[in-house]
Enzyme design. Structure first.
Site, PDB file in Angstrom:
ATOM      1  N   THR A 100      -3.205   4.438   1.353  1.00  0.00           N
ATOM      2  CA  THR A 100      -3.127   3.143   1.141  1.00  0.00           C
ATOM      3  C   THR A 100      -3.145   2.701  -0.293  1.00  0.00           C
ATOM      4  O   THR A 100      -4.110   2.990  -1.070  1.00  0.00           O
ATOM      5  CB  THR A 100      -4.205   2.265   2.102  1.00  0.00           C
ATOM      6  OG1 THR A 100      -4.082   2.910   3.387  1.00  0.00           O
ATOM      7  CG2 THR A 100      -4.061   0.761   1.681  1.00  0.00           C
ATOM      8  N   LYS A 175       0.329  -2.444   5.955  1.00  0.00           N
ATOM      9  CA  LYS A 175      -1.045  -1.887   6.092  1.00  0.00           C
ATOM     10  C   LYS A 175      -2.092  -3.149   5.537  1.00  0.00           C
ATOM     11  O   LYS A 175      -3.110  -3.201   5.964  1.00  0.00           O
ATOM     12  CB  LYS A 175      -1.238  -0.829   5.286  1.00  0.00           C
ATOM     13  CG  LYS A 175      -2.745  -0.128   4.954  1.00  0.00           C
ATOM     14  CD  LYS A 175      -3.310   0.071   6.406  1.00  0.00           C
ATOM     15  CE  LYS A 175      -4.718   0.692   6.302  1.00  0.00           C
ATOM     16  NZ  LYS A 175      -4.982   2.075   5.504  1.00  0.00           N
ATOM     17  N   LYS A 243     -11.084  -1.775  -2.075  1.00  0.00           N
ATOM     18  CA  LYS A 243      -9.966  -1.298  -2.545  1.00  0.00           C
ATOM     19  C   LYS A 243      -8.659  -1.995  -2.101  1.00  0.00           C
ATOM     20  O   LYS A 243      -7.862  -2.864  -2.744  1.00  0.00           O
ATOM     21  CB  LYS A 243      -9.724   0.164  -2.541  1.00  0.00           C
ATOM     22  CG  LYS A 243      -8.335   0.502  -3.299  1.00  0.00           C
ATOM     23  CD  LYS A 243      -7.962   1.959  -2.808  1.00  0.00           C
ATOM     24  CE  LYS A 243      -7.520   2.140  -1.405  1.00  0.00           C
ATOM     25  NZ  LYS A 243      -6.592   3.111  -1.006  1.00  0.00           N
TER      26      LYS A 243
END
Lengths: 299, 299
Positions: A100, A175, A243
């Protein structure tokens, strides 16, 4: 040739990567692996994977290279670095980043890959360590449709929901949508649980009333019970979630899009990190919510 | 005597109440109804319910009185008013408020009821108009265990998940937990959808990637598709949801409990009202999120 005849490269053999690469290995003849810490690749090497010292060497030996590393800076180094994938890949090689990472970085890799006659695909996943182990991941794919179809059989060894979302970067964007939904759900869940406790309810009894209806969600089913048992072991690390939310907020800023709910969730999760729980699971948000509640009680 | 032999009173025959009372009617011999607007009680009167001009008169004719009205001020008037339930009820009568209202008000009614030898139960529901129609409500019950058990067969005509949550007010508290979870989930969903659109994803394709995993929730399954079709008809009114969140925030303040996620959701929903969408469904939050995004684009 069929995709299962491709020579496969795999970079990044952490908790997720080692399971995912294992599924691919079961279906192909040749796998070359690399990882920052060689020890973590051991289970794959024991099953016949070939070690390579650098991402470049992995690319040299492969028709399709998968990467599953940690942070955007790692992705950048693995692809663009001195000993990176782009240095070793021959024209026609397919590069599949399953980390990701930033949609903008996915597009940057795509541009750099095209310049060398390579094909880049971004294919981040959701489903966590359990989904990776059980090959039940949802894989969100960005890239050229024809290339995506070519590697679909490989992706199908790892996941059960493989959806082509659009051009380069679209997998990463999808995502982000996943993480934005989870961020809101987690804040709602933890605030609901702390309210219940403060109101004197039995939390598990409360959950039996709300889990089956309009408040129902994966987190209530899977994470609330772990919170009740005070088990904050990671399915998915707080550090990684922070993150991801940071990436989504950056992209949103780029798009002139205010996301106040996500910004709040991000701040609360930064509090979780500040309390020292970055390596706990995302449901450790409860520990920060409890901390804030306790401070308020003493005020 | 069995609870189905009780003479039943029902006050509040709006969209929810008319369905719920209908289910009870099918199982009992005698039902007396009252509603502010008599017309809305028509379907029940047509089926043999007896009209009463005031809540007091309903109580005079009943062993168990159910109330399902709109706002806390309505609940207060129906119970404590000049022609209220408490004025008409004989000792031993059971009063069941199914309105979502303030836990503190539920306790106040309980205290007033005890002083007259009556029994008060708070039993708010979730499941919306569809759940009411199909008798699949989740009913969260506060009050004395023995009284709750006595009316359980009546509650079972209306719902499929009937859980005793604790003493007076506990049902209302559990309902607040339900609404707090939904508030977070809705913010996450609408922010996820607007991000998808701004990022150029096909929203429905994005949903196929995220709905089945850790982001999965009732709202994604049931409300996101309606948003995609631009159908903002109410399952549950924005105005009522704002009321509920306001109650939860008030109770939280009383408990010294900060709930920043809920406070943000509440503010966003106040924006939905300000835009004139108070009588739309809760997923009209998307209209406010879109409005804010459009303003940011023009800035």
């Amino acid at each position: 040739m069929s995709s299962t005849q491709y020579r496969i490269g795999w970079i990044g053999t952490g908790v997720m990567g080692v399971s995912m690469c294992g599924h691919v290995m079961a279906r192909v003849a040749s796998v070359t692996v690399h990882n920052r810490t060689r020890d973590k690749a051991r289970p794959l090497l024991d099953r016949g994977a070939v070690w390579a010292d650098t991402p470049k060497q992995v690319a040299e030996a492969s028709d399709v290279v998968f990467t599953m590393v940690g942070f955007p800076r790692d992705v950048r180094e693995v692809y663009m670095g001195e000993n990176g994938v782009l240095k070793g890949a021959r024209p026609g090689t397919i590069l599949v980043d399953m980390t990701t990472t930033e949609p903008a970085l996915a597009r940057e890799i795509d541009t750099a890959a095209r310049a060398k006659g390579l094909h880049a695909v971004d294919a981040p996943v959701s489903g966590g360590d359990v989904g990776a182990r059980e090959a039940r991941l949802s894989i969100m794919v960005g890239g050229e449709a024809e290339i995506v179809e070519r590697i679909r059989p490989l992706l199908e060894t790892m996941g059960k929901t493989i959806v082509h979302q659009g051009p380069a970067g679209a997998g990463q964007h999808a995502k982000m949508c996943n993480q934005i939904q989870i961020a809101g759900t987690m804040v709602g869940m933890c605030e609901s649980l702390i309210y219940a406790r403060k109101a004197g309810l039995d939390v598990e009894t409360m959950l039996t009333s709300i889990s089956g209806g309009a408040a129902g969600c994966w987190s209530l089913d899977n994470l609330a019970p772990r919170i009740c048992k005070r088990n904050f072991d990671p399915g998915f690390f707080v550090d990684h979630f922070v993150k991801d939310m940071g990436i989504a907020l950056e992209e949103a800023k780029r798009m002139n899009l205010p996301l106040p709910g996500l910004a709040l969730a991000h701040q609360l999760y930064v509090t979780v990190q500040a309390l020292g729980y970055g390596r706990k699971g995302t449901h450790a948000l409860m520990l920060a919510i409890e901390h804030i509640a306790a401070m308020s009680d003493q005020a």
